[in-house]
Structure formats: structure tokens, C-alpha cells
Design a protein around this motif. Structure first.
Motif, PDB file in Angstrom:
ATOM      1  N   UNK A 164      10.674   3.232   5.275  1.00 37.91           N
ATOM      2  CA  UNK A 164      10.154   3.682   6.532  1.00 37.91           C
ATOM      3  C   UNK A 164       8.972   2.672   7.046  1.00 37.91           C
ATOM      4  N   UNK A 165       8.275   2.130   5.901  1.00 36.09           N
ATOM      5  CA  UNK A 165       7.233   1.293   6.276  1.00 36.09           C
ATOM      6  C   UNK A 165       7.994  -0.118   6.759  1.00 36.09           C
ATOM      7  N   UNK A 166       9.195  -0.401   6.127  1.00 32.09           N
ATOM      8  CA  UNK A 166       9.518  -1.930   6.383  1.00 32.09           C
ATOM      9  C   UNK A 166      10.220  -1.624   7.876  1.00 32.09           C
ATOM     10  N   UNK A 167      10.891  -0.734   8.124  1.00 31.06           N
ATOM     11  CA  UNK A 167      11.668  -0.304   9.357  1.00 31.06           C
ATOM     12  C   UNK A 167      10.675  -0.286  10.434  1.00 31.06           C
ATOM     13  N   UNK A 168       9.455   0.270  10.353  1.00 33.59           N
ATOM     14  CA  UNK A 168       8.405   0.486  11.161  1.00 33.59           C
ATOM     15  C   UNK A 168       7.852  -0.792  11.698  1.00 33.59           C
ATOM     16  N   UNK A 169       7.537  -1.505  10.523  1.00 32.03           N
ATOM     17  CA  UNK A 169       7.059  -3.112  10.839  1.00 32.03           C
ATOM     18  C   UNK A 169       7.961  -4.038  11.573  1.00 32.03           C
ATOM     19  N   UNK A 196      10.825   9.002  -4.177  1.00 29.58           N
ATOM     20  CA  UNK A 196       9.893   8.851  -3.104  1.00 29.58           C
ATOM     21  C   UNK A 196       9.446   7.458  -2.684  1.00 29.58           C
ATOM     22  N   UNK A 197       9.242   6.463  -3.719  1.00 28.95           N
ATOM     23  CA  UNK A 197       8.913   5.134  -3.171  1.00 28.95           C
ATOM     24  C   UNK A 197      10.025   4.548  -2.088  1.00 28.95           C
ATOM     25  N   UNK A 198      11.065   4.758  -2.467  1.00 28.95           N
ATOM     26  CA  UNK A 198      12.136   4.172  -1.789  1.00 28.95           C
ATOM     27  C   UNK A 198      12.045   4.866  -0.448  1.00 28.95           C
ATOM     28  N   UNK A 199      11.909   6.086  -0.158  1.00 22.04           N
ATOM     29  CA  UNK A 199      11.665   6.716   1.037  1.00 22.04           C
ATOM     30  C   UNK A 199      10.629   6.277   1.868  1.00 22.04           C
ATOM     31  N   UNK A 200       9.602   6.009   1.226  1.00 23.59           N
ATOM     32  CA  UNK A 200       8.241   5.653   2.072  1.00 23.59           C
ATOM     33  C   UNK A 200       8.372   4.382   2.483  1.00 23.59           C
ATOM     34  N   UNK A 201       8.711   3.115   1.436  1.00 24.23           N
ATOM     35  CA  UNK A 201       8.765   1.713   1.438  1.00 24.23           C
ATOM     36  C   UNK A 201       9.936   1.706   2.618  1.00 24.23           C
ATOM     37  N   UNK A 218       1.201  -1.155  -0.053  1.00 17.54           N
ATOM     38  CA  UNK A 218       0.064  -0.046   0.012  1.00 17.54           C
ATOM     39  C   UNK A 218       0.832   1.250  -0.135  1.00 17.54           C
ATOM     40  N   UNK A 219       1.878   1.299   0.793  1.00 18.95           N
ATOM     41  CA  UNK A 219       2.843   2.358   0.757  1.00 18.95           C
ATOM     42  C   UNK A 219       3.630   2.661  -0.350  1.00 18.95           C
ATOM     43  N   UNK A 220       3.735   1.489  -1.070  1.00 18.19           N
ATOM     44  CA  UNK A 220       4.673   1.610  -2.267  1.00 18.19           C
ATOM     45  C   UNK A 220       3.877   2.378  -3.522  1.00 18.19           C
ATOM     46  N   UNK A 221       2.361   1.687  -3.437  1.00 11.12           N
ATOM     47  CA  UNK A 221       1.601   2.363  -4.513  1.00 11.12           C
ATOM     48  C   UNK A 221       1.396   3.769  -4.369  1.00 11.12           C
TER      49      UNK A 221
END
Length: 326
Positions: free
Chosen positions: A187-192, A180-185, A79-82
Motif C-alpha cells: 500500500x505504501x508503494x502504490x500510494x507513493x 503484514x509487512x507485505x500488506x503495508x509495504x 519505514x513502513x516495512x519496519x
């Protein structure tokens, strides 16, 4: 189409790509400046909102199996990647720069990390042991109830070392490589990983996918962090040669394939010894010692903050240059 028309179209496309790369690079730089000036937003932080959504989803996806964890990670990260791909499709250079700046600011945590380290140092310098113990939860998950100042100092220095990679170097690197996808993805991976990547009864299997994906995402950034920290040793009255030697000798000894690179480099740069017994609730971990000096003391906390800040600025410069080259 005439040859001249094809050349014109090709040149136009190349110019657009260069302009897009420049806008993203300048946006990342602006995001770094925003983080330095304002740190993390206190309300409505995008990472906190993601965490809330992921926790809500976990109620539906949880199962004591790796397959359930894979589904959870796929939905959250996908979802974050999209979202990142959609945001990066902005064509106007100014708008693209604004999007990159906002994304970079939202995923960086270097200034907040430094402030938390300074706060711990202030509590310990003032002899406020209760305040320092209460503050440790802002940096790591260790049980602080029985920790004395030397162990609080060690926990703080180790957390600053590890999180310099997680909160600064890694997101910048992924932003440079994947926009931008790299930034967001990232952070999502690290948060999970922080949410479910634990070795306990609930998450041993469900959190496996998040933990392994985080290991992969941090493999290169952690090693870059280690090298930058070692090279920055003279800024904290240390030796770059000694830090590199400790990094090579001890970096692989940590249970984490990545955290050890950061902690070993910081240990060598600060000329201290990190590692030892860590207590997390009912779980006790015996970490290998890294470095040759004494255990960290309170002044070493502020030195580690200075070193982390230098590493962050160096990583920002490298990331912006890499992004400019597209």
C-alpha cells in the motif's frame, strides 16, 4: 541434546509456524469482511496518514533527479516495512490475527471503489451531469469538465478495472506472500506512485523510482486480476472465452504494463470497447482501444461494479488459502 529433545523442539517450532500462518490467514479473512461491512474509515485512515507524512518528507527530499526519488521511496517504504515487521512479531495467535485483520482492512479499498462506481451510475441515471462530473475525481484524475455521459461511463469502468487490482487483488496477494509487512509495504508503494509517479515537469525524474517500483509490485497481481475478471464474465452476461481472447490480444497495448491487463479483461467480459482520448489537465493522452463491443454506457458501470466485486471475493479466497499454506 538428546535426539528425542531435538524432535520435540522441531515439532514445536513447526506447530508454531502453522499456528502463525492460520492466525494470519483468518485475520486477512476478517479484514476482508470488515472492508465489506464498513468500507474505508472516514477519519484517521492509515493510508491518508501515510500520505500526509510522505508529502511532508517530500519537502525535504525533493530534487529534480532520480537519486532524490530513490531516497524518498527508500525512507517512506523502509519505514513502513519496519513497522510491518515489528507488528508481525506478535506471538499470541489471537493478537496476531487482530493485527492481520487491522492491516488488511486498512489497505483494502474494494467496497469504497464499488460505492463510488454506484454513485457515478446514480448521478448519470438521474441525468445529473454536474454531479457526475464532480464525482469523477473520487475515481481518477481526468479533467471531467467537458466529459459527456458516455465518456464519464468509460472513465468509470476503466478506473474500476484498474483499481480492482490496485485496491483489492494486489494487497491481498502481497499479504498472502509476505504477511503484514507485505500488506503495508504494497500500500505504501502504490500510494507513493499515486502521489509522485507522474510524467510531468516536477516528477518525471523524482517520481521514477516510485513508478517503477509500483510496476514491479503490480506485475503479477494485474495479470491475476485479468484472468479472474475474464473467468467471471458469465456473472455479468459475458463470455469467458471472449474476455480471455481480448486479454491476450489487447492487454499489452496499454501504456501501462499492468493496467492494460485489467482493462482489456473487463472490456472483453463486459463486451465493450475501452480506451480513447484522456485529458489530464493540460496533458492529452491517446490510449489504444481494447475490446470489440460498443463504448460503455451507463448500465455498464453497475455491471463493472458487480464484476469487480466477484474478482475481489475470488482473490480473497485464493489469498486466504495461500496464507493458510504458509
Amino acid at each position: 541434546m538428546p535426539i528425542s529433545s531435538r524432535k520435540t523442539t522441531s515439532a514445536s517450532g513447526k506447530s508454531a509456524l502453522v499456528g502463525s500462518a492460520r492466525a494470519h490467514a483468518l485475520g486477512m479473512l476478517a479484514g476482508v469482511v470488515l472492508d465489506a461491512l464498513f468500507a474505508d474509515p472516514r477519519r484517521g485512515h492509515p493510508v491518508a496518514l501515510f500520505g500526509t507524512a510522505a508529502a511532508a518528507l517530500e519537502k525535504r527530499t525533493y530534487g529534480d533527479a532520480r537519486a532524490a526519488g530513490v531516497v524518498h521511496v527508500a525512507v517512506c517504504v523502509g519505514s513502513v516495512a519496519l513497522l510491518g515487521v515489528a507488528a508481525s512479531r506478535v506471538r499470541d495467535p489471537l493478537a496476531r490475527g487482530v493485527v492481520s485483520a487491522a492491516a488488511t482492512w486498512s489497505v483494502l479499498g474494494g467496497t469504497t471503489l464499488g460505492r463510488e462506481g454506484a454513485a457515478m451510475a446514480s448521478f448519470l441515471e438521474a441525468g445529473d451531469l454536474a454531479g457526475a462530473r464532480g464525482r469523477l475525481s473520487h475515481l481518477c484524475g481526468r479533467d471531467p469538465s467537458r466529459l459527456e455521459p458516455p465518456e464519464l461511463a468509460r472513465a468509470t469502468v476503466e478506473s474500476i478495472a484498474e483499481n480492482t487490482s490496485d485496491a483489492v487483488v494486489a494487497p491481498l496477494l502481497w499479504g498472502a506472500v509476505a504477511g503484514v509487512p507485505g500488506l503495508l509495504v504494497y500500500r505504501a508503494v502504490n500510494t507513493l506512485d499515486a502521489m509522485v509517479g507522474h510524467r510531468n515537469a516536477r516528477y518525471e525524474r523524482f517520481g521514477w523510482a516510485a513508478a517503477r517500483l509500483d510496476d514491479v509490485a503490480n506485475a503479477v497481481p494485474a495479470r491475476i486480476t485479468g484472468v479472474l475478471a475474464a473467468l467471471g464474465a458469465p456473472l455479468v452476461s459475458g463470455s469467458a472465452g471472449r474476455a480471455l481472447a481480448v486479454l491476450r490480444r489487447d492487454g499489452h497495448r496499454h501504456p501501462s504494463p499492468n493496467s492494460g491487463r485489467c482493462e482489456a479483461a473487463f472490456a472483453g467480459a463486459l463486451d465493450v470497447t475501452l480506451g480513447g482520448v484522456n485529458v489530464y489537465g493540460n496533458r492529452v493522452e491517446h490510449r489504444p482501444e481494447m475490446g470489440d463491443g460498443p463504448k460503455p454506457s451507463v448500465p455498464d458501470i453497475r455491471r463493472s461494479v458487480r464484476l469487480a466485486r466477484a474478482v475481489g471475493f475470488a482473490a480473497a479466497g485464493l489469498a486466504v488459502l495461500a496464507a493458510l499454506r504458509g
